[in-house]
Design a protein around this motif. Structure first.
Motif, PDB file in Angstrom:
ATOM      1  N   SER A 182       0.839  -1.207   0.000  1.00 42.93           N
ATOM      2  CA  SER A 182       0.000   0.000   0.000  1.00 42.93           C
ATOM      3  C   SER A 182       0.867   1.247   0.000  1.00 42.93           C
ATOM      4  CB  SER A 182      -0.934   0.010   1.216  1.00 42.93           C
ATOM      5  OG  SER A 182      -0.196   0.049   2.417  1.00 42.93           O
ATOM      6  N   VAL A 183       0.444   2.232  -0.784  1.00 46.71           N
ATOM      7  CA  VAL A 183       1.158   3.497  -0.915  1.00 46.71           C
ATOM      8  C   VAL A 183       0.137   4.631  -0.917  1.00 46.71           C
ATOM      9  CG1 VAL A 183       2.775   4.857  -2.302  1.00 46.71           C
ATOM     10  CG2 VAL A 183       2.888   2.365  -2.370  1.00 46.71           C
ATOM     11  N   ALA A 184       0.446   5.716  -0.232  1.00 49.48           N
ATOM     12  CA  ALA A 184      -0.351   6.939  -0.323  1.00 49.48           C
ATOM     13  C   ALA A 184       0.431   7.950  -1.143  1.00 49.48           C
ATOM     14  CB  ALA A 184      -0.649   7.498   1.064  1.00 49.48           C
ATOM     15  N   VAL A 185      -0.266   8.716  -1.973  1.00 51.16           N
ATOM     16  CA  VAL A 185       0.448   9.652  -2.842  1.00 51.16           C
ATOM     17  C   VAL A 185      -0.324  10.957  -2.990  1.00 51.16           C
ATOM     18  CG1 VAL A 185      -0.579   8.674  -4.944  1.00 51.16           C
ATOM     19  CG2 VAL A 185       1.559   9.943  -5.103  1.00 51.16           C
ATOM     20  N   HIS A 186       0.412  12.057  -2.893  1.00 47.03           N
ATOM     21  CA  HIS A 186      -0.122  13.387  -3.223  1.00 47.03           C
ATOM     22  C   HIS A 186       0.235  13.648  -4.683  1.00 47.03           C
ATOM     23  CE1 HIS A 186      -0.900  17.634  -3.337  1.00 47.03           C
ATOM     24  NE2 HIS A 186       0.380  17.962  -3.372  1.00 47.03           N
ATOM     25  N   PRO A 187      -0.755  13.774  -5.573  1.00 47.69           N
ATOM     26  CA  PRO A 187      -0.448  13.928  -6.996  1.00 47.69           C
ATOM     27  C   PRO A 187       0.007  15.316  -7.388  1.00 47.69           C
ATOM     28  CG  PRO A 187      -2.811  13.978  -6.670  1.00 47.69           C
ATOM     29  CD  PRO A 187      -2.201  13.661  -5.323  1.00 47.69           C
ATOM     30  N   GLY A 188      -0.131  16.284  -6.472  1.00 48.32           N
ATOM     31  CA  GLY A 188       0.198  17.670  -6.781  1.00 48.32           C
ATOM     32  C   GLY A 188      -1.076  18.500  -6.857  1.00 48.32           C
ATOM     33  N   PRO A 189      -0.937  19.832  -6.952  1.00 46.89           N
ATOM     34  CA  PRO A 189      -2.111  20.715  -7.045  1.00 46.89           C
ATOM     35  C   PRO A 189      -2.664  20.706  -8.468  1.00 46.89           C
ATOM     36  CG  PRO A 189      -0.106  22.010  -7.130  1.00 46.89           C
ATOM     37  CD  PRO A 189       0.336  20.581  -6.926  1.00 46.89           C
ATOM     38  N   LEU A 236       8.109   0.061  -1.182  1.00 46.05           N
ATOM     39  CA  LEU A 236       7.215   1.216  -1.065  1.00 46.05           C
ATOM     40  C   LEU A 236       6.118   1.009  -0.022  1.00 46.05           C
ATOM     41  CD1 LEU A 236       6.687   2.122  -4.838  1.00 46.05           C
ATOM     42  CD2 LEU A 236       8.164   3.287  -3.189  1.00 46.05           C
ATOM     43  N   ASN A 237       6.050  -0.156   0.575  1.00 50.83           N
ATOM     44  CA  ASN A 237       4.919  -0.478   1.439  1.00 50.83           C
ATOM     45  C   ASN A 237       4.801   0.482   2.619  1.00 50.83           C
ATOM     46  OD1 ASN A 237       2.657  -1.953   2.059  1.00 50.83           O
ATOM     47  ND2 ASN A 237       3.745  -3.577   3.131  1.00 50.83           N
ATOM     48  N   GLY A 238       3.643   1.112   2.737  1.00 50.76           N
ATOM     49  CA  GLY A 238       3.366   2.029   3.830  1.00 50.76           C
ATOM     50  C   GLY A 238       3.885   3.438   3.633  1.00 50.76           C
ATOM     51  N   GLN A 239       4.467   3.742   2.477  1.00 47.52           N
ATOM     52  CA  GLN A 239       5.057   5.058   2.268  1.00 47.52           C
ATOM     53  C   GLN A 239       4.018   6.093   1.852  1.00 47.52           C
ATOM     54  OE1 GLN A 239       8.654   5.641   0.076  1.00 47.52           O
ATOM     55  NE2 GLN A 239       9.569   3.695   0.730  1.00 47.52           N
ATOM     56  N   TYR A 240       4.333   7.350   2.156  1.00 50.25           N
ATOM     57  CA  TYR A 240       3.569   8.491   1.651  1.00 50.25           C
ATOM     58  C   TYR A 240       4.491   9.284   0.727  1.00 50.25           C
ATOM     59  CZ  TYR A 240       1.755  13.241   1.395  1.00 50.25           C
ATOM     60  OH  TYR A 240       1.351  14.473   0.928  1.00 50.25           O
ATOM     61  N   LEU A 241       4.055   9.472  -0.515  1.00 48.75           N
ATOM     62  CA  LEU A 241       4.841  10.174  -1.518  1.00 48.75           C
ATOM     63  C   LEU A 241       4.162  11.473  -1.921  1.00 48.75           C
ATOM     64  CD1 LEU A 241       5.581   7.171  -3.940  1.00 48.75           C
ATOM     65  CD2 LEU A 241       6.997   7.946  -2.030  1.00 48.75           C
ATOM     66  N   GLU A 242       4.970  12.500  -2.143  1.00 53.18           N
ATOM     67  CA  GLU A 242       4.493  13.709  -2.813  1.00 53.18           C
ATOM     68  C   GLU A 242       4.980  13.610  -4.247  1.00 53.18           C
ATOM     69  OE1 GLU A 242       5.651  17.185  -0.663  1.00 53.18           O
ATOM     70  OE2 GLU A 242       4.502  16.621   1.122  1.00 53.18           O
ATOM     71  N   PHE A 244       6.639  11.880  -6.713  1.00 51.35           N
ATOM     72  CA  PHE A 244       7.539  10.736  -6.861  1.00 51.35           C
ATOM     73  C   PHE A 244       8.534  10.584  -5.707  1.00 51.35           C
ATOM     74  CE2 PHE A 244       6.358  12.317 -11.086  1.00 51.35           C
ATOM     75  CZ  PHE A 244       5.756  11.198 -11.606  1.00 51.35           C
ATOM     76  N   LYS A 245       8.453  11.484  -4.721  1.00 49.19           N
ATOM     77  CA  LYS A 245       9.431  11.469  -3.636  1.00 49.19           C
ATOM     78  C   LYS A 245       8.740  11.361  -2.277  1.00 49.19           C
ATOM     79  CE  LYS A 245      12.711  14.361  -6.210  1.00 49.19           C
ATOM     80  NZ  LYS A 245      13.509  15.627  -6.202  1.00 49.19           N
ATOM     81  N   LYS A 246       9.523  10.999  -1.282  1.00 51.03           N
ATOM     82  CA  LYS A 246       9.004  10.910   0.077  1.00 51.03           C
ATOM     83  C   LYS A 246       8.377  12.237   0.463  1.00 51.03           C
ATOM     84  CE  LYS A 246      10.400   9.932   4.847  1.00 51.03           C
ATOM     85  NZ  LYS A 246       9.245   9.063   5.120  1.00 51.03           N
ATOM     86  N   GLY A 247       7.161  12.192   1.031  1.00 53.35           N
ATOM     87  CA  GLY A 247       6.418  13.406   1.283  1.00 53.35           C
ATOM     88  C   GLY A 247       6.561  13.953   2.685  1.00 53.35           C
ATOM     89  N   HIS A 248       6.101  15.190   2.854  1.00 46.95           N
ATOM     90  CA  HIS A 248       6.046  15.829   4.160  1.00 46.95           C
ATOM     91  C   HIS A 248       4.725  15.434   4.822  1.00 46.95           C
ATOM     92  CE1 HIS A 248       8.735  18.341   1.712  1.00 46.95           C
ATOM     93  NE2 HIS A 248       9.385  18.552   2.836  1.00 46.95           N
ATOM     94  N   GLU A 249       4.813  14.883   6.000  1.00 45.15           N
ATOM     95  CA  GLU A 249       3.599  14.344   6.592  1.00 45.15           C
ATOM     96  C   GLU A 249       3.360  14.818   8.016  1.00 45.15           C
ATOM     97  OE1 GLU A 249       4.796  10.002   8.200  1.00 45.15           O
ATOM     98  OE2 GLU A 249       4.915  10.215   6.023  1.00 45.15           O
ATOM     99  N   ASN A 250       2.107  14.816   8.385  1.00 44.33           N
ATOM    100  CA  ASN A 250       1.665  15.162   9.721  1.00 44.33           C
ATOM    101  C   ASN A 250       2.309  14.235  10.749  1.00 44.33           C
ATOM    102  OD1 ASN A 250      -0.257  15.204  12.079  1.00 44.33           O
ATOM    103  ND2 ASN A 250      -1.479  16.485  10.715  1.00 44.33           N
ATOM    104  N   LYS A 251       2.639  14.753  11.911  1.00 43.85           N
ATOM    105  CA  LYS A 251       3.278  13.928  12.934  1.00 43.85           C
ATOM    106  C   LYS A 251       2.377  12.792  13.405  1.00 43.85           C
ATOM    107  CE  LYS A 251       1.962  16.990  16.777  1.00 43.85           C
ATOM    108  NZ  LYS A 251       2.479  17.851  17.889  1.00 43.85           N
ATOM    109  N   GLN A 252       1.064  12.928  13.209  1.00 50.36           N
ATOM    110  CA  GLN A 252       0.152  11.852  13.587  1.00 50.36           C
ATOM    111  C   GLN A 252       0.219  10.660  12.631  1.00 50.36           C
ATOM    112  OE1 GLN A 252      -3.824  13.649  13.868  1.00 50.36           O
ATOM    113  NE2 GLN A 252      -3.660  13.497  16.102  1.00 50.36           N
ATOM    114  N   ALA A 253       0.792  10.845  11.456  1.00 50.62           N
ATOM    115  CA  ALA A 253       0.713   9.828  10.404  1.00 50.62           C
ATOM    116  C   ALA A 253       1.437   8.531  10.745  1.00 50.62           C
ATOM    117  CB  ALA A 253       1.263  10.398   9.095  1.00 50.62           C
ATOM    118  N   SER A 254       2.362   8.575  11.685  1.00 51.94           N
ATOM    119  CA  SER A 254       3.118   7.373  12.061  1.00 51.94           C
ATOM    120  C   SER A 254       2.763   6.873  13.451  1.00 51.94           C
ATOM    121  CB  SER A 254       4.624   7.657  11.985  1.00 51.94           C
ATOM    122  OG  SER A 254       5.017   7.989  10.671  1.00 51.94           O
TER     123      SER A 254
END
Length: 272
Positions: A182-189, A236-242, A244-254
């Protein structure tokens, strides 16, 4: 001839979901697309040769029916792109199921669908479309529907996008032994129909301002397409990407308590 790959894309009636469907369609792909607009969805299906199922994620019964249709149509799913979602005015309406709309449409319905498709997902890749908006979210397991807290739209949307990351990590914790990635991804604005149900957030996307702060739909779809073509990569399992790269995430996310707690509460709310 290579084995046929089965790809399911939600939110594929327009925007990045429709572009991803067009990019991924081909003779070696069994493509299933879903969306809430029959006319738009059928147009994409005709163009791509996909099987189309209409469902409104503001209705959990629609999601249950959708899962039944997909389960009856395929023996196995290789890629599930959980792309349906949007941003909604939280004080304007509740869903027919009584939930805050950002919470249900962006998180609870994809959670339900994914769980109902679990038996077809062995060895599959699950991609959850999230957002950099997760940074302004705050998950309260005792107030997931913002009944006690003031429901600002940016906070409700950001919280739902944070929940996408928590769900991604819940899958990684529970289903890795089944070969599921599983992967979460921000595709951009993305300059799409995003924000159509919002006044303030939608301003950037509905006015000439969008050319200064957004990217094209094609560019927005690119991370989904690349991940789908790559398939279930355990790295990639469990990663959050912005994109194509590792994203900036909320401290609650982990936070493991939130990862497990959100899963438990979501299962209760959907009757799983």
């Amino acid at each position: 001839m290579a084995d046929t790959k089965t790809i399911v894309i939600t939110g594929a009636s327009d925007g990045i979901g429709a572009v991803a469907a067009r990019e991924l369609a081909g003779p070696e792909v069994t493509l299933i697309i879903t969306g809430r607009s029959p006319d738009k969805l059928n147009a994409v299906a005709e163009e791509t040769g996909a099987t189309a199922f209409v469902a409104d994620f503001a209705r959990l019964d629609d999601v249950r029916a959708l899962a039944e249709q997909i389960n009856g149509a395929v023996d196995h799913i290789d890629v599930l792109l959980n792309n349906a979602g949007g941003t909604f005015e939280p004080n304007r309406l509740r869903t027919v199921d009584g939930h805050e709309p950002n919470f249900q449409i962006n998180h609870l319905s994809p959670f339900l669908l994914t769980n109902l498709l679990k038996d077809k997902l062995s060895g599959a890749l699950i991609v959850n479309t999230s957002s950099v908006g997760n940074l302004v979210g705050k998950v309260d397991l005792d107030d997931l529907d913002f009944e006690k807290r003031r429901a600002f739209q940016t906070r409700c949307y950001g919280t739902a996008k944070l929940e996408n990351i928590l769900f991604t990590r819940g899958i990684a914790r529970r289903w890795a032994d089944d070969g599921i990635v599983s992967v979460a991804v921000h595709p951009g604005p993305v300059a799409s129909s995003f924000g159509r149900d919002s006044f303030f957030i939608g301003l950037l996307y509905r006015t000439p301002l969008k050319k200064y702060g957004t990217i094209t739909v094609e560019k927005g779809a690119a991370p989904l397409v690349e991940l789908a073509r790559k398939g279930a990569d355990p790295k990639l399992n469990g990663q959050y990407l912005e994109r194509f790269k590792k994203g900036h995430e909320n401290k609650q996310a982990s936070d493991p308590t939130l990862i497990d707690g959100l899963w438990t509460r979501s299962a209760e709310l959907t009757g799983l």
